[in-house]
Design an enzyme around this catalytic site. Structure first.
Site, PDB file in Angstrom:
ATOM      1  N   SER A 100      -9.566 -94.130 -54.165  1.00 25.03           N
ATOM      2  CA  SER A 100     -10.584 -94.862 -54.614  1.00 25.03           C
ATOM      3  C   SER A 100     -10.820 -96.225 -55.170  1.00 25.03           C
ATOM      4  CB  SER A 100     -10.848 -93.808 -55.983  1.00 25.03           C
ATOM      5  OG  SER A 100     -11.162 -92.545 -55.746  1.00 25.03           O
ATOM      6  N   LYS A 105     -14.852 -99.540 -64.206  1.00 24.57           N
ATOM      7  CA  LYS A 105     -15.265 -98.092 -63.813  1.00 24.57           C
ATOM      8  C   LYS A 105     -15.651 -97.396 -65.157  1.00 24.57           C
ATOM      9  CE  LYS A 105     -13.567 -94.645 -60.533  1.00 24.57           C
ATOM     10  NZ  LYS A 105     -12.414 -94.466 -59.536  1.00 24.57           N
ATOM     11  N   SER A 161     -14.003 -93.277 -54.813  1.00 26.52           N
ATOM     12  CA  SER A 161     -15.025 -93.213 -56.137  1.00 26.52           C
ATOM     13  C   SER A 161     -15.482 -94.549 -56.796  1.00 26.52           C
ATOM     14  CB  SER A 161     -14.398 -92.135 -56.913  1.00 26.52           C
ATOM     15  OG  SER A 161     -13.279 -92.476 -57.708  1.00 26.52           O
TER      16      SER A 161
END
Lengths: 489, 93
Positions: free
Chosen positions: A177, A78, A153
């Site tokens: 997330s 990420k 996310s």
């Protein structure tokens, strides 16, 4: 190929010299070239370093050296996990030019074990959101239906793994997330116990809730990656490392006689279709010898407001560092320092981030701190105590991961409350610092994946993985729908 | 609890974020919704009770030994090298 463990499958290909690491890496890079336009899963692709790393692994193999299980496995991280010399943007204009001068500890651990980084993945700006639509680099699409969001996310990582353009991904989970996008994309997402994986180098959102974890296509892979990244780190003051020696060894333990708890409050906002699938999963557990117990947790209904008060309070403080002076975006026109900072923050942050900073400032400001922040901390204690009591009655809890399946893009952006309510099944876990995993348990009438969540007691990460593994083995491919894109090995 | 545009203006000032009128109005509306939602826990925890240690983790201190830190040049690379080894902003006076 059997989907059960992609990592061990590729490990076998490499060690038996059926394919070289360079060949495999090239396949993935080619697949990214072909599919990233439609998925928008990657913000940065690190082609050159990936190929260099691959060649190093091939050399090791040719010299007959032993390689770790994750050596030579193409993966992604990420874009809020620091990578030295590689853009780490947090999907924000604020950090759109930020190249870290150090690595996150998790990346050092992966590098030491020979990982191949394919690139950095898309996300909601500063990890604030559950759709991956708030990214400065545009929305990510769900590989199961390109008109739908992949969740968030860590949506880029989940979409990359589901779309077969990465073997696994590292995400971060502050309120769901990792687990919610894993559930939306039909893959496995594991949020470890708070403190077991170092947060050093993870760009802070809410420090008492943030935790890094893997997104994979199987529980076995999640366990393999977790075992590598869960080391004690002196650079993280809340680091503890994992409790068990290696969770991988626990996977094949029988779960006969294990008590699995059901808390009705987790099901409150869940639609009937998902409820049906979770009930089906509960039956599977019963059929393999688990005992189901019903547990009451009256505090769960307060988890959402507690989460939003605490997460925003911590975010407003953590994001105070973005002033345009030392790194990141700086507004081009200003008359004085104050105007420079205010304009930099106005232009550099997106709407959702500003929202949360302001909300956090509100609950921390004098006059409101007692009313909101302190009461939320008290309620956090009550929720933690309730979980402690629950785990006296059972070994793990089972719940849906999300109350709905993936929604169409732009669907919830109008009403902030509806968007927040989507986190109802995942935030209690972060509030209490527990380990939890989301794994596929079927799909809805539109073919969109549904996830179940297994929640364990603190530092019982191995137990959570073992219980999830038992379900996965029992249901095999019936609960998993693969997407026809990306690399086929 | 009513959130006014003036409240949001004050918060924006405290958070050092400048905002136009349209953004302020939209945010005021959203903040009102979020705050009334946050208010829910107010009634639920009136009594006195002890704090639980949140993550069961004690802060770990390192030994107070001076260690090598990042190179100044590297740190300044985020702002195109800075000026004379310092972070620089435009001349203001």
């Amino acid at each position: 190929m059997d989907r059960m463990s992609k990592i061990s499958y590729i490990h076998d290909l490499l060690t038996k010299k059926q394919m070289s690491c360079e060949e495999i890496t090239k396949k993935y890079l080619e697949a990214i070239d072909n599919h990233n336009k439609e998925l928008n899963a990657y913000i940065t692709v690190t082609k050159d370093t990936a190929l260099e790393s691959a060649k190093r692994i091939d050399k090791k193999i040719s010299l007959g050296e032993d390689i770790s299980m994750i050596a030579g496995i193409p993966m992604t991280m990420k874009d809020n996990i620091s990578t030295k010399g590689i853009l780490t943007s947090c999907a924000s204009k604020m950090l759109s030019n930020y190249v870290p001068i150090y690595n996150a500890t998790v990346f050092d651990l992966l590098n030491d074990n020979g990982s191949i980084l394919l690139g950095k993945t898309n996300m909601d700006e500063f990890a604030m959101g559950s759709t991956s639509e708030t990214s400065y680099y545009g929305a990510t699409s769900n590989p199961h239906n390109l008109d739908c969001v992949p969740g968030g996310s860590s949506g880029g990582g989940a979409a990359a793994v589901a779309g077969n353009i990465a073997v696994y991904a590292l995400g971060s989970d502050t309120g769901g997330s990792i687990r919610q996008p894993a559930s939306f994309c039909g893959v496995v997402g594991f949020k470890p116990t708070y403190g077991t994986v170092s947060r050093y180098g993870l760009v802070a959102f809410a420090s008492s809730l943030d935790q890094i974890g893997p997104i994979t296509t199987s529980v076995e892979d999640a366990s393999i990656v977790y075992d590598v990244i869960s080391e004690y780190d002196p650079k993280d003051s809340t680091s503890r490392g994992r409790n068990q020696e290696i969770t991988f060894k626990l996977l094949k333990n029988s779960i006969k006689g294990k008590k699995i708890g059901i808390v009705d409050d987790f099901f409150e906002y869940t639609n009937e279709n998902i409820k049906g699938h979770v009930e089906q999963a509960i039956k599977v557990y019963e059929s393999i010898g688990a005992e189901i117990v019903h547990i009451k947790m009256s505090s769960i209904k307060y988890a959402l407001p507690v989460y939003y008060i605490l997460a925003c309070a911590e975010a407003s403080s953590n994001l105070g560092r973005y002033d345009g002076i030392r790194y990141g975006y700086r507004t081009p026109k200003y008359r004085n320092i104050d105007e420079m900072i205010c304009k930099t923050r106005d232009e550099g942050f997106g709407k959702e981030v500003k929202h949360r900073i302001l909300l956090g400032t509100y609950v921390l400001s004098s006059g409101y701190c007692d009313e909101y922040y302190k009461k939320a901390q008290k309620m956090r204690s009550i929720i933690i105590d309730d979980f402690k009591e629950a785990f006296k009655l059972c070994d793990a809890l089972i719940a849906p991961t999300a109350p709905k399946t993936a929604f169409t893009k732009n669907y919830i952006s109008e009403d902030p409350m509806e968007a927040y309510a989507n986190d109802v099944c995942t935030v209690p876990v972060n509030i209490a610092g527990l380990p939890a995993i989301s794994l596929p348990c079927g799909s809805d009438k539109d073919g969109l994946p549904i996830g179940i969540q297994i929640i364990g007691n603190r530092f019982c990460d191995g137990e959570v993985l073992n219980i999830a593994y038992a379900y996965e083995q029992e249901t095999k491919n019936t609960s998993f729908k693969s997407v026809d894109m990306g690399v086929r090995l | 609890m009513v959130v006014t545009v003036e409240d949001v203006k004050k918060l924006a000032k405290l958070s050092k974020i400048s905002m136009n009128e349209e953004e302020l109005n939209q945010l005021t509306e959203d903040m009102q919704k979020i705050i009334s939602f946050a208010h829910e826990i107010n009634d639920a925890c009136d009594g006195e009770f002890e704090f639980t240690d949140i993550n069961n983790i004690i802060n770990v201190f390192r030994d107070d030994i001076v260690e090598e830190s990042f190179d100044r040049k590297e740190i300044l690379s985020g702002v195109n090298g800075g000026e004379d080894g310092f972070f620089a902003v435009k001349k203001l006076i």
